[in-house]
Scaffold this active site. Sequence first.
Site, short mmCIF file in Angstrom:
data_model
loop_
_atom_site.label_atom_id
_atom_site.label_comp_id
_atom_site.label_asym_id
_atom_site.label_seq_id
_atom_site.Cartn_x
_atom_site.Cartn_y
_atom_site.Cartn_z
N LYS A 264 182.73 -46.50 39.77
CA LYS A 264 182.48 -45.25 39.59
C LYS A 264 183.22 -44.59 41.09
CE LYS A 264 178.64 -43.13 40.57
NZ LYS A 264 177.27 -42.86 40.23
N CYS B 260 190.97 -32.80 44.19
CA CYS B 260 191.44 -32.77 42.90
C CYS B 260 190.15 -32.91 42.17
CB CYS B 260 192.37 -34.01 42.71
SG CYS B 260 192.76 -33.94 41.01
N CYS C 194 191.16 -32.60 38.48
CA CYS C 194 191.77 -32.77 37.28
C CYS C 194 192.13 -34.31 36.99
CB CYS C 194 193.16 -32.23 36.94
SG CYS C 194 194.47 -32.40 37.85
N CYS D 211 193.99 -32.61 45.92
CA CYS D 211 194.76 -31.96 45.07
C CYS D 211 196.38 -31.81 45.26
CB CYS D 211 194.19 -30.46 44.77
SG CYS D 211 194.98 -29.13 44.08
N HIS E 57 197.02 -30.03 38.75
CA HIS E 57 196.34 -29.31 37.60
C HIS E 57 197.21 -28.31 36.97
CE1 HIS E 57 195.83 -27.09 41.44
NE2 HIS E 57 196.10 -26.11 40.79
S1 FES Z 1 192.96 -30.24 40.72
FE1 FES Z 1 194.06 -32.22 40.39
S2 FES Z 1 195.70 -31.69 41.18
FE2 FES Z 1 194.71 -29.88 41.69
#
Ligand code: FES
Lengths: 92, 92
Positions: A38, A56, A58, A67, A71
């Site tokens: 995890k 991040c 995504c 990040c 995204h």
């Molecule tokens: S939320 Fe994944 S790169 Fe921005």
Amino acid sequence: TVSFVIYASVKACAPPLLEFSRKTSHMINPNIRKDEKKVVDFLEVEDLASEKVSFCRCWKSEKFPYCDGAHREHNEETGDNIGPVVIKRKAK
Amino acid sequence: TVSFVIYASVKACAPPLLEFSRKTSHMINPNIRKDEKKVVDFLEVEDLASEKVSFCRCWKSEKFPYCDGAHREHNEETGDNIGPVVIKRKAK
Ligand code: FES
Ligand code: FES
């Protein structure tokens, strides 16, 4: 007969296709730290080096857990609307 | 003729099915704050009320942006390995 053939061929291919789409629709992390059971990250606020840090959500960032703007492409390609969580320190 | 019918019916249904699976395989956020163009959350560390807070990165939490453990079901169902990011304050 023709409609039976169509029925049979759709019937034959639908379950694996549905299985495939169900599975891939739920997997979110394509390739980050797959050796870990995890993936959890920690930030101790005392260690916050700069004024803010974006994490991040995504799972497409090349600088994960941070990040890097990936995204945007994800949102454009899929019609999704996700973005990071930003940890800030109040300006002094 | 039969093989043509099969070919034609697969040809007809494959693109929408592929489109569907590609689309859903990439969409990550099923239903959180879909009225917002991009879901971004902020935490000012001075506002950290308790000793730690966990932010959801699976987009399945009912307490989004906070983790409520929903990543467990997501991981079990899909074979994924995702979890939250945890912001902590050092114990005093
Ligand atoms: S939320 Fe994944 S790169 Fe921005
Ligand atoms: S509930 Fe989403 S990461 Fe825990």
